[in-house]
Every structure is written in C-alpha cells, then in structure tokens.
Write a protein that holds these residues in place. Structure first.
Motif, PDB file in Angstrom:
ATOM      1  N   ARG A 158       0.829  -1.208   0.000  1.00 31.33           N
ATOM      2  CA  ARG A 158       0.000   0.000   0.000  1.00 31.33           C
ATOM      3  C   ARG A 158       0.864   1.258   0.000  1.00 31.33           C
ATOM      4  O   ARG A 158       0.503   2.280  -0.587  1.00 31.33           O
ATOM      5  N   GLN A 159       2.029   1.205   0.625  1.00 34.05           N
ATOM      6  CA  GLN A 159       2.867   2.385   0.778  1.00 34.05           C
ATOM      7  C   GLN A 159       4.010   2.446  -0.244  1.00 34.05           C
ATOM      8  O   GLN A 159       4.834   3.346  -0.173  1.00 34.05           O
ATOM      9  N   SER A 160       4.028   1.513  -1.194  1.00 34.95           N
ATOM     10  CA  SER A 160       5.127   1.469  -2.171  1.00 34.95           C
ATOM     11  C   SER A 160       4.608   1.837  -3.551  1.00 34.95           C
ATOM     12  O   SER A 160       3.788   1.110  -4.116  1.00 34.95           O
ATOM     13  N   PRO A 161       5.067   2.937  -4.121  1.00 33.44           N
ATOM     14  CA  PRO A 161       4.571   3.348  -5.440  1.00 33.44           C
ATOM     15  C   PRO A 161       5.126   2.530  -6.598  1.00 33.44           C
ATOM     16  O   PRO A 161       4.602   2.590  -7.698  1.00 33.44           O
ATOM     17  N   THR A 162       6.212   1.769  -6.373  1.00 35.67           N
ATOM     18  CA  THR A 162       6.794   0.951  -7.435  1.00 35.67           C
ATOM     19  C   THR A 162       7.209  -0.395  -6.867  1.00 35.67           C
ATOM     20  O   THR A 162       7.336  -0.574  -5.651  1.00 35.67           O
ATOM     21  N   LEU A 163       7.442  -1.342  -7.763  1.00 27.38           N
ATOM     22  CA  LEU A 163       7.920  -2.654  -7.339  1.00 27.38           C
ATOM     23  C   LEU A 163       9.308  -2.546  -6.726  1.00 27.38           C
ATOM     24  O   LEU A 163       9.642  -3.256  -5.776  1.00 27.38           O
ATOM     25  N   ASN A 164      10.116  -1.650  -7.230  1.00 23.26           N
ATOM     26  CA  ASN A 164      11.446  -1.431  -6.680  1.00 23.26           C
ATOM     27  C   ASN A 164      11.368  -0.914  -5.242  1.00 23.26           C
ATOM     28  O   ASN A 164      12.137  -1.336  -4.369  1.00 23.26           O
ATOM     29  N   ALA A 165      10.433   0.003  -4.986  1.00 24.27           N
ATOM     30  CA  ALA A 165      10.256   0.517  -3.630  1.00 24.27           C
ATOM     31  C   ALA A 165       9.783  -0.576  -2.689  1.00 24.27           C
ATOM     32  O   ALA A 165      10.199  -0.644  -1.518  1.00 24.27           O
ATOM     33  N   LEU A 166       8.909  -1.462  -3.170  1.00 23.35           N
ATOM     34  CA  LEU A 166       8.444  -2.582  -2.344  1.00 23.35           C
ATOM     35  C   LEU A 166       9.601  -3.501  -1.990  1.00 23.35           C
ATOM     36  O   LEU A 166       9.719  -3.955  -0.838  1.00 23.35           O
ATOM     37  N   GLN A 167      10.461  -3.780  -2.944  1.00 24.97           N
ATOM     38  CA  GLN A 167      11.618  -4.628  -2.656  1.00 24.97           C
ATOM     39  C   GLN A 167      12.539  -3.977  -1.628  1.00 24.97           C
ATOM     40  O   GLN A 167      13.142  -4.662  -0.799  1.00 24.97           O
ATOM     41  N   GLY A 168      12.658  -2.650  -1.690  1.00 26.35           N
ATOM     42  CA  GLY A 168      13.461  -1.948  -0.692  1.00 26.35           C
ATOM     43  C   GLY A 168      12.889  -2.124   0.701  1.00 26.35           C
ATOM     44  O   GLY A 168      13.631  -2.357   1.672  1.00 26.35           O
ATOM     45  N   ARG A 169      11.571  -2.020   0.835  1.00 26.16           N
ATOM     46  CA  ARG A 169      10.933  -2.232   2.140  1.00 26.16           C
ATOM     47  C   ARG A 169      11.128  -3.677   2.599  1.00 26.16           C
ATOM     48  O   ARG A 169      11.353  -3.933   3.786  1.00 26.16           O
ATOM     49  N   PHE A 170      11.044  -4.612   1.668  1.00 27.18           N
ATOM     50  CA  PHE A 170      11.250  -6.021   1.999  1.00 27.18           C
ATOM     51  C   PHE A 170      12.642  -6.226   2.589  1.00 27.18           C
ATOM     52  O   PHE A 170      12.804  -6.878   3.634  1.00 27.18           O
TER      53      PHE A 170
ATOM     54  N   ASP B  81      13.489   3.438 -10.874  1.00 28.14           N
ATOM     55  CA  ASP B  81      12.774   2.272 -10.368  1.00 28.14           C
ATOM     56  C   ASP B  81      12.294   1.403 -11.524  1.00 28.14           C
ATOM     57  O   ASP B  81      12.372   0.179 -11.466  1.00 28.14           O
ATOM     58  N   SER B  82      11.754   2.036 -12.559  1.00 30.03           N
ATOM     59  CA  SER B  82      11.212   1.316 -13.713  1.00 30.03           C
ATOM     60  C   SER B  82      11.409   2.162 -14.959  1.00 30.03           C
ATOM     61  O   SER B  82      11.395   3.393 -14.889  1.00 30.03           O
TER      62      SER B  82
ATOM     63  N   MET C 176      10.351   5.997 -14.172  1.00 30.22           N
ATOM     64  CA  MET C 176       9.641   6.161 -12.906  1.00 30.22           C
ATOM     65  C   MET C 176      10.636   6.100 -11.759  1.00 30.22           C
ATOM     66  O   MET C 176      11.531   5.250 -11.743  1.00 30.22           O
ATOM     67  N   LYS C 177      10.460   7.008 -10.805  1.00 34.53           N
ATOM     68  CA  LYS C 177      11.371   7.073  -9.660  1.00 34.53           C
ATOM     69  C   LYS C 177      10.577   7.411  -8.412  1.00 34.53           C
ATOM     70  O   LYS C 177       9.860   8.413  -8.374  1.00 34.53           O
ATOM     71  N   SER C 178      10.695   6.578  -7.389  1.00 36.87           N
ATOM     72  CA  SER C 178      10.014   6.838  -6.125  1.00 36.87           C
ATOM     73  C   SER C 178      10.879   7.722  -5.241  1.00 36.87           C
ATOM     74  O   SER C 178      12.095   7.802  -5.407  1.00 36.87           O
ATOM     75  N   PHE C 179      10.242   8.414  -4.302  1.00 38.98           N
ATOM     76  CA  PHE C 179      10.991   9.253  -3.369  1.00 38.98           C
ATOM     77  C   PHE C 179      10.343   9.183  -2.001  1.00 38.98           C
ATOM     78  O   PHE C 179       9.151   8.897  -1.854  1.00 38.98           O
ATOM     79  N   GLU C 180      11.140   9.416  -0.980  1.00 34.84           N
ATOM     80  CA  GLU C 180      10.645   9.367   0.395  1.00 34.84           C
ATOM     81  C   GLU C 180       9.666  10.505   0.640  1.00 34.84           C
ATOM     82  O   GLU C 180       9.791  11.585   0.068  1.00 34.84           O
ATOM     83  N   GLY C 181       8.709  10.249   1.505  1.00 33.67           N
ATOM     84  CA  GLY C 181       7.745  11.288   1.854  1.00 33.67           C
ATOM     85  C   GLY C 181       6.377  11.016   1.301  1.00 33.67           C
ATOM     86  O   GLY C 181       5.392  11.598   1.721  1.00 33.67           O
ATOM     87  N   GLY C 182       6.292  10.084   0.321  1.00 36.53           N
ATOM     88  CA  GLY C 182       4.990   9.719  -0.200  1.00 36.53           C
ATOM     89  C   GLY C 182       4.231   8.863   0.792  1.00 36.53           C
ATOM     90  O   GLY C 182       4.796   8.248   1.686  1.00 36.53           O
ATOM     91  N   ASN C 183       2.925   8.802   0.659  1.00 33.54           N
ATOM     92  CA  ASN C 183       2.106   8.007   1.566  1.00 33.54           C
ATOM     93  C   ASN C 183       0.876   7.516   0.821  1.00 33.54           C
ATOM     94  O   ASN C 183      -0.119   8.203   0.707  1.00 33.54           O
ATOM     95  N   TYR C 184       0.977   6.302   0.296  1.00 35.13           N
ATOM     96  CA  TYR C 184      -0.129   5.759  -0.478  1.00 35.13           C
ATOM     97  C   TYR C 184      -1.366   5.570   0.390  1.00 35.13           C
ATOM     98  O   TYR C 184      -2.487   5.551  -0.093  1.00 35.13           O
ATOM     99  N   ALA C 185      -1.154   5.401   1.684  1.00 38.42           N
ATOM    100  CA  ALA C 185      -2.286   5.141   2.564  1.00 38.42           C
ATOM    101  C   ALA C 185      -3.106   6.390   2.842  1.00 38.42           C
ATOM    102  O   ALA C 185      -4.193   6.332   3.392  1.00 38.42           O
TER     103      ALA C 185
END
Length: 565
Positions: A366-378, A541-542, A555-564
């Motif tokens: 929910r909080q990851s705008p890209t698959l790359n960002a999700l992998q980073g959280r993982f 990211d993609s 596409m590039k994600s950045f800190e500070g976003g909040n999908y929730a």
C-alpha cells in the motif's frame, strides 16, 4: 569462506586537485581526518602526473584548473584507468559539463562553495563502494580458485544449467508500455530472485498473436534438482503452447483450454507425492479484462484506483497428479491501478523482529509506489541471511498521455536539450519535495535521456557512429553543428504524484526509437559510449518504452509519499 569487513575510508589515499589556496587550506584538514593519506596537486597537469605514479584510490578535483581542466585530466586518467572514482567539484554545472562528464566517467559531482557535511557524506559513500567492490573481487577470485581446484566439471554443468534456465524463463514484455482500449498505458514487471541454480521458481511472460498477454508463475514443492526440473518443465509447456498453438489463440484461445492441457501434461510428470503452486494470468488490455487460475499461490494484492488494497485468494489447491475441477477468476481492469502476485518465498520470509513477511506485505504494498520501492521495504524488514526463491509479478497502470503535471517542448537542437533539462530541474526544485542527492540523480537521468533522444531520435546518430566521433574528438562539434530534419521534435513531460511519492518522466522524440534490447546490453567499463542508458536503468525504479520506442517513460520513487493517505 570467512568474510572480512571492507576497509573504511581511513585506509585509502585521496588525490585532491585544487588550484585555489584558500579552498585547499579550508578543505585539506577535513580530508586528512577522513583518509589515511591525502596527496595534493595545484593544477590538472600536476594532478595527472601524481595519479600516474600510482597508489591513488580516489580523485577529488576542481573543474576549473589552470593548464588542464578537471574533465580534461579525467579523460587522460581514463586512457589507462577505468575504475578509480573521480569526483568533480564545480560551481557551474551546465548541460555541456554533465554530458561530457558522463562520457569520460565522472562518478559524482560536488557543488561549490563546499557544504562540508555533503562533501564528507559523499566521499564516505564512494570509499565504501570502493571497499565493497574490492572485497567482492577478492571473494570472487577465491571462489574461482576453489572451484578450479575442487570440481571444474561441476562448474561447467552449473553454467550450462543457468543458461538453460535463462532460455526458458523469459519476459517478452520487458520495458514495453502497452496501450489499453481507453488510451492508458500499462506495464508488466517481474522480479526473479533464485536462491541458487537449482531453483524451484520459474515464470514466463508471452504475448499472444491476438495481442493478449499470458503470464505463468510456478513455485515447485521442495528445493534442489527435483523442484527445479518441475518448475522448468511446467514453464516450458506454457512457452510451447503459446508458440505452437497460434491458430488456436486467434480462433478462441481461452484460459480453460490452456489449463486443461496443462493438467493433462502435468499429471504425467508429477510424482505421486509432488505438488506445484502456480498461477495463470491472461491479460486482455483491449477489453480491460484479466482471467486467472490460481493454484495455492499467496493471495494476490489488487490496488484499485482510489488507493485501497484488496486481497484475492487462490481458488484452487496446488496442482498434483490427480487435480480435479478447476475454478477461474475474472477481474475488470477498468477500476484497477495495480496487481501484484508473488511466490511464497516472499510471504514466508522471516522478519528481523520475528514472524513472516506476509504479516506486513499488504502494508508495504500500500505504501510502495513501485515494485522497486516494495523490494526496498522487503530488504529492510527481513532477517539477514539467505532467502528462499522469490518471484514477484506486477501489472500496473502507467497513466495516460495527458495525465502530466507539466510538459516542455523544446526546439530539436543541442541547445534545446539543455534548455529542457534546465527548465525541468528549476520546476522540480520549486516543488521542494526532493533532497539534493535525488535531484542530482534526476538531472543525470534527464540529461542523458534528452541527449539520447536528440542524438538517436532527431539526428539518427547510431552507436557505432557516436563511438567514432568520441574517439576522434569531433563529437561535440558534430552535435552542436547538426541540424535536425524538418518535422523533428523533442518533448519532456513530468508527472508528480506527491502523496504516492512517485515521479514519472517521459522523454519523446521523432525518428528511430529505442528497443528493450538497448537496455539489456552489458556495457564494459572501457566502452566510450553506451553507459548512459545503463545509468538510466540503474537510477530509475522502472523504465518503459512506448510509441515504438520513441517515448521513454522513467519512474522514480521518493521518500515522503504516503499511499495510505
């Protein structure tokens, strides 16, 4: 084999090239606190002479030097040394300097006047990269020597198995943006992380003759050779079916037909006590429909257009030699922004604080705008150590051509490229949502993408010709003196999704487009050109290509976003 801690910056020698005495006296004490030794040169010629004497691990140089500029010195260094990082200090980074710096292999930029915290942080990062690379090289050399002494035949067999796996496991839609019936673009991404060569995971992404996509994911029971054979055989069947039943595809191919044949095939190769978790996805973007048959995969995560996330559980037990009736699922993609499927190597991964990753996967998704960002959280959450085989498949809406924050259409000239990059960066800095390092990366990416669009698209300059011009020193003169043909155009479009924490950049041009193969080529460190596209790939990211490759979407994600939110 034992692991050793990489050497810190305090064990390296830095070459500091600065002609301004005041700057040297201000910065030198701080550098001497970071490095074991600091060699000082007062101009580019002296700096080159000292470098050629050897023993230098890192170069920090001003751009504006008497006799020989920092870039000219770097170009001479690169004649014999492609590895040693060079950090360029300058107070006036324009597009010409950026492009030349990329071509000669500058590692980083440091703005002047100095921000000592930024200077220290970046030098420490580079020093750590040097140490890590040298450690990896030592370990790789040790591994090669051990394999040679123990079992060279076994190594050859492993390499053959890896080549076979890469031949079967494939994504035909890599880096390709696909249009739907409503004018939106979609992208398919797969992240495949086998634990070793004998991998129980496999996948394939194929395009059918009628334009639909077939995605298959396999997760065989157990590990080692048996699981690997099962996964590869299952995936090979999907590839074969698509390649050799083209008439059936055009005249009414459906998921039940494929899965029914697959069941007949699998019942003959599975052992009595063996099972296979897998998923079939038939994507019809023209109709905005997705048909799925899921067999004991972890629940699919579906993000709808309002940002909420839903789970879709598998409707079937794992495949076995006696699988009976099969249920199918249909999804309406019109209201869906993104779909994620994973194998259980992702959901079963152990968290550092205990428990399994499945407990937090939906939150991270929910909080990851890209698959790359999700992998980073993982990676931040899971326990250290070896993980199981993992495969992640994502189908996501990239947006429509008119859903942009701003668009720039510069003239198709060398100067137009610089103006477009400069105006884009001015607008992004005005947003005040990105930190300095991220802005530096974005400027690099945009500069290279826009320059490539002008060179390759507007002027039709191929890689071989560009290499010739770079080698004979006439590249800049040809680029600045060329006139694009009538009808040529350039364009830059930016979409800022603040709450999600996502930036999307599009660079478009006329002329011949790029292909996914341009991003799959391995560029040697000694190559004089070709590194720019690899830089784009590594910093984003993609990346996707649309309009026959004339439109590059980054596409590039950045800190500070909040999908929730």
């Amino acid at each position: 084999m034992p692991m050793t801690t990489p050497a810190p910056a305090s064990e390296f020698t830095l070459l500091f090239v600065e002609d301004d005495q005041f700057s040297r006296e201000m910065v030198l004490p701080r550098l001497e606190q970071l490095f074991a030794r600091v060699e000082v040169a007062v101009d580019g010629i002296q700096g080159l002479e000292r470098f050629q004497q050897g023993g230098i691990d890192l170069v920090l140089t001003d751009q504006h030097l008497p006799g020989m500029s920092g870039l000219e010195m770097t170009r001479e260094i690169r004649v014999s040394d492609q590895e040693t990082p060079v950090v360029l200090m300058t107070s006036s980074i324009d597009n010409d300097i950026l492009l030349e710096a990329i071509n000669v292999g500058v590692s980083r930029f440091i703005p002047k006047p100095y921000d000592y915290q930024v200077l220290s942080r970046r030098l420490k990062i580079i020093a750590r990269e040097i140490a890590d690379k040298r450690l990896v090289e030592r370990l790789q050399q040790q591994e090669v020597e051990e394999l040679r002494s123990k079992d060279s035949y076994h190594l050859l067999q492993q390499e053959a198995a890896r080549r076979k796996e890469h031949h079967v496991v494939r994504n035909q839609m890599l880096h390709q943006a696909l249009p739907d019936g409503d004018g939106n673009l979609w992208g398919v991404e797969v992240r495949y992380a086998p634990r070793d060569i004998m991998c129980g995971d496999a996948y394939t992404v194929r395009r059918l003759p009628d334009g639909r996509l077939l995605v298959f994911m396999a997760d065989a029971m157990g590990s080692g050779l048996s699981a690997s054979i099962t996964a590869i055989l299952a995936t090979s069947f999907s590839n074969f079916f698509v390649a050799h039943f083209q008439t059936g595809c055009i005249c009414g191919f459906s998921l039940p037909i494929l899965v029914g044949r697959f069941r007949e095939y699998l019942s003959e190769i599975l052992l009595d006590d063996e099972v296979l978790s897998c998923g079939f996805f038939l994507v019809d973007l023209a109709r905005l429909e997705l048909d799925a048959a899921l067999f004991a995969l972890p629940p699919l995560l579906v993000r709808v257009n309002d940002g909420t996330v839903q789970q879709l559980r598998s409707g079937n037990a794992p495949f076995c030699s006696y699988t009976g009736a099969i249920s199918f699922t249909k999804l309406d993609l019109a209201g869906i922004a993104e779909l994620l499927a994973t194998t259980d190597g992702v959901t079963d991964a152990e968290l550092a604080e205990g428990g399994a990753y499945r407990e937090v996967l939906e939150e991270d998704f929910r909080q990851s705008p890209t698959l790359n960002a999700l992998q980073g959280r993982f990676r931040q959450r899971v326990a250290a150590g070896e993980q199981d085989d993992m495969t992640l498949f994502q189908l996501r809406r990239l947006g429509s051509a008119d859903a942009v924050t701003f668009r720039i259409d510069p003239p198709p000239t060398y100067e137009g490229v610089a103006e477009a990059v400069e105006e884009t960066m001015v607008r992004l800095r005005g947003e005040r949502i990105l930190d300095g390092d991220l802005l530096d990366e974005i400027e690099f990416v945009l500069s290279e993408a826009a320059a490539n669009a002008y060179e390759h698209g507007c002027l039709g300059l191929g890689g071989a010709r560009k290499r010739e011009l770079l080698l004979d020193g006439s590249y800049d003169a040809v680029l600045t003196g060329s006139v694009a043909p009538e009808g040529a155009h350039l364009g830059v479009a930016v979409r800022i999704q603040r709450e999600e924490g996502l930036l999307t950049f599009e660079v478009s041009s006329s002329g011949p487009g790029l292909t996914p193969a341009h991003f799959g080529v391995t560029v040697e460190s000694t190559a004089v050109n070709g590194r720019g596209l690899q830089m784009i790939k590594s910093f984003c990211d993609s990346i996707f290509l649309a309009d026959e490759g004339r439109r590059l979407i980054m596409m590039k994600s950045f800190e500070g976003g909040n999908y929730a939110a």
